[in-house]
Write an enzyme that holds these catalytic residues in place. Structure first.
Site, PDB file in Angstrom:
ATOM      1  N   LYS A   1      16.143  27.513 -45.011  1.00  0.00           N
ATOM      2  CA  LYS A   1      16.181  27.345 -46.676  1.00  0.00           C
ATOM      3  C   LYS A   1      14.997  26.577 -46.974  1.00  0.00           C
ATOM      4  O   LYS A   1      14.801  25.519 -46.608  1.00  0.00           O
ATOM      5  CB  LYS A   1      17.491  26.532 -47.060  1.00  0.00           C
ATOM      6  CG  LYS A   1      18.068  26.993 -48.277  1.00  0.00           C
ATOM      7  CD  LYS A   1      16.992  26.426 -49.520  1.00  0.00           C
ATOM      8  CE  LYS A   1      17.006  25.050 -49.842  1.00  0.00           C
ATOM      9  NZ  LYS A   1      16.125  24.856 -50.877  1.00  0.00           N
TER      10      LYS A   1
ATOM     11  N   GLY B   1      12.757  16.229 -45.130  1.00  0.00           N
ATOM     12  CA  GLY B   1      12.835  16.137 -46.488  1.00  0.00           C
ATOM     13  C   GLY B   1      12.948  14.599 -46.890  1.00  0.00           C
ATOM     14  O   GLY B   1      12.635  13.788 -46.070  1.00  0.00           O
ATOM     15  N   SER B   2      13.677  14.329 -47.823  1.00  0.00           N
ATOM     16  CA  SER B   2      13.548  12.809 -48.411  1.00  0.00           C
ATOM     17  C   SER B   2      14.749  12.035 -47.430  1.00  0.00           C
ATOM     18  O   SER B   2      15.795  12.705 -47.210  1.00  0.00           O
ATOM     19  CB  SER B   2      13.746  12.895 -49.952  1.00  0.00           C
ATOM     20  OG  SER B   2      15.045  13.502 -50.254  1.00  0.00           O
ATOM     21  N   THR B   3      14.590  11.042 -47.702  1.00  0.00           N
ATOM     22  CA  THR B   3      15.602  10.010 -47.169  1.00  0.00           C
ATOM     23  C   THR B   3      17.000  10.175 -47.968  1.00  0.00           C
ATOM     24  O   THR B   3      18.030  10.125 -47.201  1.00  0.00           O
ATOM     25  CB  THR B   3      15.186   8.672 -47.023  1.00  0.00           C
ATOM     26  OG1 THR B   3      14.137   8.409 -45.935  1.00  0.00           O
ATOM     27  CG2 THR B   3      16.208   7.625 -46.610  1.00  0.00           C
ATOM     28  N   ARG B   4      16.726  10.175 -49.104  1.00  0.00           N
ATOM     29  CA  ARG B   4      17.854  10.386 -50.046  1.00  0.00           C
ATOM     30  C   ARG B   4      18.782  11.780 -49.528  1.00  0.00           C
ATOM     31  O   ARG B   4      19.733  11.812 -49.390  1.00  0.00           O
ATOM     32  CB  ARG B   4      17.311  10.609 -51.514  1.00  0.00           C
ATOM     33  CG  ARG B   4      18.506  10.765 -52.747  1.00  0.00           C
ATOM     34  CD  ARG B   4      18.073  10.987 -53.987  1.00  0.00           C
ATOM     35  NE  ARG B   4      17.297  12.518 -53.940  1.00  0.00           N
ATOM     36  CZ  ARG B   4      16.179  12.653 -54.215  1.00  0.00           C
ATOM     37  NH1 ARG B   4      14.988  11.700 -54.234  1.00  0.00           N
ATOM     38  NH2 ARG B   4      15.676  13.791 -54.094  1.00  0.00           N
ATOM     39  N   THR B   5      18.014  12.887 -49.651  1.00  0.00           N
ATOM     40  CA  THR B   5      18.645  14.123 -49.100  1.00  0.00           C
ATOM     41  C   THR B   5      19.167  14.083 -47.468  1.00  0.00           C
ATOM     42  O   THR B   5      20.272  14.655 -47.271  1.00  0.00           O
ATOM     43  CB  THR B   5      17.840  15.446 -49.200  1.00  0.00           C
ATOM     44  OG1 THR B   5      17.156  15.205 -50.428  1.00  0.00           O
ATOM     45  CG2 THR B   5      18.563  16.603 -49.186  1.00  0.00           C
ATOM     46  N   GLY B   6      18.494  13.554 -46.880  1.00  0.00           N
ATOM     47  CA  GLY B   6      19.071  13.078 -45.444  1.00  0.00           C
ATOM     48  C   GLY B   6      20.328  12.497 -45.291  1.00  0.00           C
ATOM     49  O   GLY B   6      21.193  12.853 -44.527  1.00  0.00           O
TER      50      GLY B   6
ATOM     51  N   GLU C   1       8.346   5.329 -51.305  1.00  0.00           N
ATOM     52  CA  GLU C   1       7.383   6.457 -50.830  1.00  0.00           C
ATOM     53  C   GLU C   1       6.937   7.102 -52.187  1.00  0.00           C
ATOM     54  O   GLU C   1       7.533   7.550 -52.975  1.00  0.00           O
ATOM     55  CB  GLU C   1       8.092   7.373 -50.080  1.00  0.00           C
ATOM     56  CG  GLU C   1       7.198   8.709 -49.421  1.00  0.00           C
ATOM     57  CD  GLU C   1       7.887   9.597 -48.683  1.00  0.00           C
ATOM     58  OE1 GLU C   1       9.133  10.012 -49.017  1.00  0.00           O
ATOM     59  OE2 GLU C   1       7.490  10.086 -47.636  1.00  0.00           O
TER      60      GLU C   1
HETATM   61  P1  NAD Z   1      13.784  16.970 -50.757  1.00  0.00           P
HETATM   62  O1  NAD Z   1      14.626  16.265 -49.837  1.00  0.00           O
HETATM   63  O2  NAD Z   1      14.008  16.752 -52.080  1.00  0.00           O
HETATM   64  O3  NAD Z   1      13.987  18.369 -50.251  1.00  0.00           O
HETATM   65  C1  NAD Z   1      13.892  18.831 -49.178  1.00  0.00           C
HETATM   66  C2  NAD Z   1      14.606  19.982 -49.041  1.00  0.00           C
HETATM   67  O4  NAD Z   1      16.187  19.704 -48.925  1.00  0.00           O
HETATM   68  C3  NAD Z   1      14.458  21.388 -49.857  1.00  0.00           C
HETATM   69  O5  NAD Z   1      14.382  22.483 -49.185  1.00  0.00           O
HETATM   70  C4  NAD Z   1      15.597  21.102 -50.710  1.00  0.00           C
HETATM   71  O6  NAD Z   1      15.894  22.351 -51.646  1.00  0.00           O
HETATM   72  C5  NAD Z   1      16.728  20.643 -50.013  1.00  0.00           C
HETATM   73  N1  NAD Z   1      17.694  19.770 -50.803  1.00  0.00           N
HETATM   74  C6  NAD Z   1      17.499  18.963 -51.747  1.00  0.00           C
HETATM   75  N2  NAD Z   1      18.732  18.499 -52.121  1.00  0.00           N
HETATM   76  C7  NAD Z   1      19.759  18.785 -51.331  1.00  0.00           C
HETATM   77  C8  NAD Z   1      20.901  18.866 -51.428  1.00  0.00           C
HETATM   78  N3  NAD Z   1      21.637  18.082 -52.126  1.00  0.00           N
HETATM   79  N4  NAD Z   1      21.701  19.684 -50.384  1.00  0.00           N
HETATM   80  C9  NAD Z   1      20.891  20.440 -49.592  1.00  0.00           C
HETATM   81  N5  NAD Z   1      19.581  20.488 -49.344  1.00  0.00           N
HETATM   82  C10 NAD Z   1      18.988  19.762 -50.389  1.00  0.00           C
HETATM   83  O7  NAD Z   1      12.472  16.736 -50.282  1.00  0.00           O
HETATM   84  P2  NAD Z   1      11.038  17.094 -50.882  1.00  0.00           P
HETATM   85  O8  NAD Z   1      10.818  16.693 -52.044  1.00  0.00           O
HETATM   86  O9  NAD Z   1      10.993  18.467 -50.512  1.00  0.00           O
HETATM   87  O10 NAD Z   1       9.878  16.716 -49.580  1.00  0.00           O
HETATM   88  C11 NAD Z   1       9.313  15.471 -49.646  1.00  0.00           C
HETATM   89  C12 NAD Z   1      10.073  14.672 -48.578  1.00  0.00           C
HETATM   90  O11 NAD Z   1       9.915  15.238 -47.212  1.00  0.00           O
HETATM   91  C13 NAD Z   1       9.286  13.238 -48.456  1.00  0.00           C
HETATM   92  O12 NAD Z   1      10.347  12.055 -48.466  1.00  0.00           O
HETATM   93  C14 NAD Z   1       8.519  13.415 -47.063  1.00  0.00           C
HETATM   94  O13 NAD Z   1       8.210  11.850 -46.401  1.00  0.00           O
HETATM   95  C15 NAD Z   1       9.607  14.078 -46.456  1.00  0.00           C
HETATM   96  N6  NAD Z   1       8.995  14.878 -45.356  1.00  0.00           N
HETATM   97  C16 NAD Z   1       8.991  14.058 -43.841  1.00  0.00           C
HETATM   98  C17 NAD Z   1       8.304  14.564 -42.980  1.00  0.00           C
HETATM   99  C18 NAD Z   1       8.750  14.427 -41.445  1.00  0.00           C
HETATM  100  O14 NAD Z   1       8.341  15.094 -40.411  1.00  0.00           O
HETATM  101  N7  NAD Z   1       9.413  12.977 -41.284  1.00  0.00           N
HETATM  102  C19 NAD Z   1       7.637  15.768 -43.038  1.00  0.00           C
HETATM  103  C20 NAD Z   1       7.234  16.375 -44.437  1.00  0.00           C
HETATM  104  C21 NAD Z   1       7.993  15.655 -45.511  1.00  0.00           C
END
Ligand code: NAD
Length: 499
Positions: free
Chosen positions: A190, A243-248, A400
């Site tokens: 996705k 992705g973000s810590t919030r979504t993690g 961040e």
């Molecule tokens: P995000 O968490 O908003 O989205 C990441 C992915 O998750 C997207 O595909 C999004 O559609 C999906 N997503 C969002 N909400 C969701 C939900 N409720 N349920 C399921 N999936 C959901 O992050 P972003 O803004 O796309 O990316 C930026 C973040 O990614 C930053 O915090 C960055 O530090 C992090 N990041 C980390 C690494 C790493 O290797 N540690 C690498 C690149 C980016």
């Protein structure tokens, strides 16, 4: 190879990217026909419509992936055979270099020169590296007694859901796809709704390379729809999330609400870049922090956004950084000379400008930058920005920003520098600059981060693990360690009867 900006603009104008999902080896519309419009952050031009995947589409993709896994059309092939297909996949990525680079730049705004020189080659290298590795990793036999044999083997985990962000769309996808596919899993990817196009092309190229249908599916859509459905699906065995810590956090909730699938989170960062007064080449340290911070518009998880400098060299350091920063002034991402492009969308622009306002209102001093740029293009650009006088308790030091904004914090002692560097919910990366070998090792050991650089920040290779301590995540992407995420460990006991 075409290099002129005009060529890229002409090719961009002709581009009609296909936004349909790829499920079971076929390009398909959403079951309910829904799409969303995708615009380019370069000038807000509409690029096309993209499938807005829902639970039904995710379910179709997961069923296809499950069927492919269960009948062994991929997992059942010998590692050397999987290697050949993945090597062809890597070759096809390189052959499609210009097309993929243009899609990536149009989709999320990074300069074309870096899409070409960094994103496409790193994606191909990642796939090729795991292809090469998979017929060279051996299983184990435990040192048990004479009457038994204990085999410790690795098996693919099954169906892997990969959910990735928009800042390095292809590379982040490859970090999941490489080890997951090489190990024999099926994958449902996705991509971010902000950068869906290259993932869809990658899946087509994989099919052309001979990956059987169903083994690699892509469902574009929004996080709270397609992403949530994938992470909640009962037939998904593991989630590789970046992705973000919030979504993690949500990924862990989804797993606990569904089938306790394994969750591997690669999350945000607020990396500390610590410069001691015994480091002689202040100029190189300052140039490095500017280059690393402003690369990819500051939209890097490992951007060195907290710059800790010893008070005795801070004025000189800031003077050099302030002179460097304007060299990264944003320009047209389709111009091959451009080094900083557009932020991914209007929301990200608002977020970054909000942090700049927060820095000013909390009393930090903006040394350079701080303003929106190129507004007349309709795109989303921000000047490279440097704050001095930052306190680690300020919002711009704790959160961040994910934009081209760095904050300089002055320190007096080594202990104080370590304490400030570690005083963060994140622990992705850090760096220490010192000509004293004891101090360099001492501080590198004390920093709580998944990667620590000493006297440089640029080294990177697929051979080394990447991931974070604390709220920067768990598990590691890259290197042989990534196989841990996409394999189960099996113990098989055999009895050996005496003659
Ligand atoms: P995000 O968490 O908003 O989205 C990441 C992915 O998750 C997207 O595909 C999004 O559609 C999906 N997503 C969002 N909400 C969701 C939900 N409720 N349920 C399921 N999936 C959901 O992050 P972003 O803004 O796309 O990316 C930026 C973040 O990614 C930053 O915090 C960055 O530090 C992090 N990041 C980390 C690494 C790493 O290797 N540690 C690498 C690149 C980016």
């Amino acid at each position: 190879m075409s290099t002129a900006a005009t060529d890229w603009r002409a090719r961009a104008a002709d581009l009609r990217p296909d936004g349909r999902a790829l499920i079971d080896g076929r390009r398909v519309a959403a079951a309910d026909g829904q799409t969303f419009d995708k615009h380019s952050p370069i000038d807000n031009r509409r690029l096309g419509s993209v499938v807005r995947g829902q639970a039904a589409d995710v379910d179709a993709a997961v069923r296809s992936a499950r069927a492919a896994f269960d009948d062994g059309r991929w997992a059942g092939r010998p590692p050397a055979a999987r290697k050949k297909v993945l090597q062809r996949f890597a070759d096809k990525i390189l052959a499609a270099k210009e097309e993929l680079a243009l899609l990536e730049t149009l989709d999320m705004g990074k300069p074309i020169q870096y899409s070409l020189s960094v994103d496409v080659p790193a994606t191909a290298r990642c796939i090729a590296w795991y292809a090469e590795a998979i017929d060279k990793v051996y299983d184990e036999i435990a040192p048990t007694g004479r009457n038994a044999l204990a085999l410790i083997t690795r098996e693919p985990v099954g169906v892997v859901g990969a959910i990735v962000p928009w800042n390095y769309p292809m590379i982040m996808a490859a970090w999941k796809l490489g080890p997951a596919l090489a190990a024999g899993n099926s994958v449902v990817l996705k991509p971010s709704e902000k950068s869906p196009y290259t993932a869809l092309r990658l899946a087509e190229l994989a099919l052309e390379a001979g990956l059987p249908p169903g083994v690699f599916n892509v469902v574009p859509g929004f996080g709270h729809e397609a992403g949530e459905a994938l992470a909640l699906h009962m037939e998904v065995d593991a989630i590789g999330f970046t992705g973000s810590t919030r979504t993690g956090r949500r990924m862990l909730e989804y797993a606990s609400r569904s089938n306790l699938k394994r969750v591997y989170n690669e999350l945000g960062g607020k990396s500390a870049f610590v410069v001691f007064d015994d480091f002689a080449d202040v100029e190189r340290a300052a140039q490095t922090v500017a280059g690393s911070m402003f690369f990819n518009q500051g939209e890097s998880c490992n951007a060195p956004s907290r710059v800790l400098v010893h008070e005795s060299i801070a004025d000189r350091f800031i003077e050099i950084v302030a002179a460097e920063a304007p060299k990264y002034r944003p320009a047209d991402p389709l111009d091959p000379a451009t080094v900083m492009g557009a932020l991914v969308d209007a929301t990200q622009l608002t977020t970054v400008m909000g942090y700049i306002d927060a820095g000013l209102s909390e009393g930090a001093h903006c040394v350079t930058g701080g303003r929106q740029a190129r507004a007349e293009t309709g795109g989303f650009y921000v000047e490279p920005t440097v704050f001095d006088g930052v306190d680690n308790r300020m919002k711009i030091a704790r959160e961040e920003i994910f934009g081209p904004v760095m904050g300089v914090i002055r320190f007096r002692t080594e202990a104080e520098a370590i304490a400030i560097a570690n005083d963060s919910p994140y622990g992705l990366q850090a760096s220490v600059w010192s000509d004293n070998v004891n101090r360099a090792h001492r501080v590198a050991r004390a920093l709580r981060a998944g990667t620590v650089h000493v006297n440089q920040y640029d080294e990177d290779d697929i051979t080394v693990p990447f991931g974070g301590y604390k709220q920067s995540g768990n598990g590691r992407d890259k290197s042989l360690h990534a196989f841990d995420k996409y394999t189960e460990l099996k113990t098989t006991w055999l009895r050996i009867d005496a003659a």
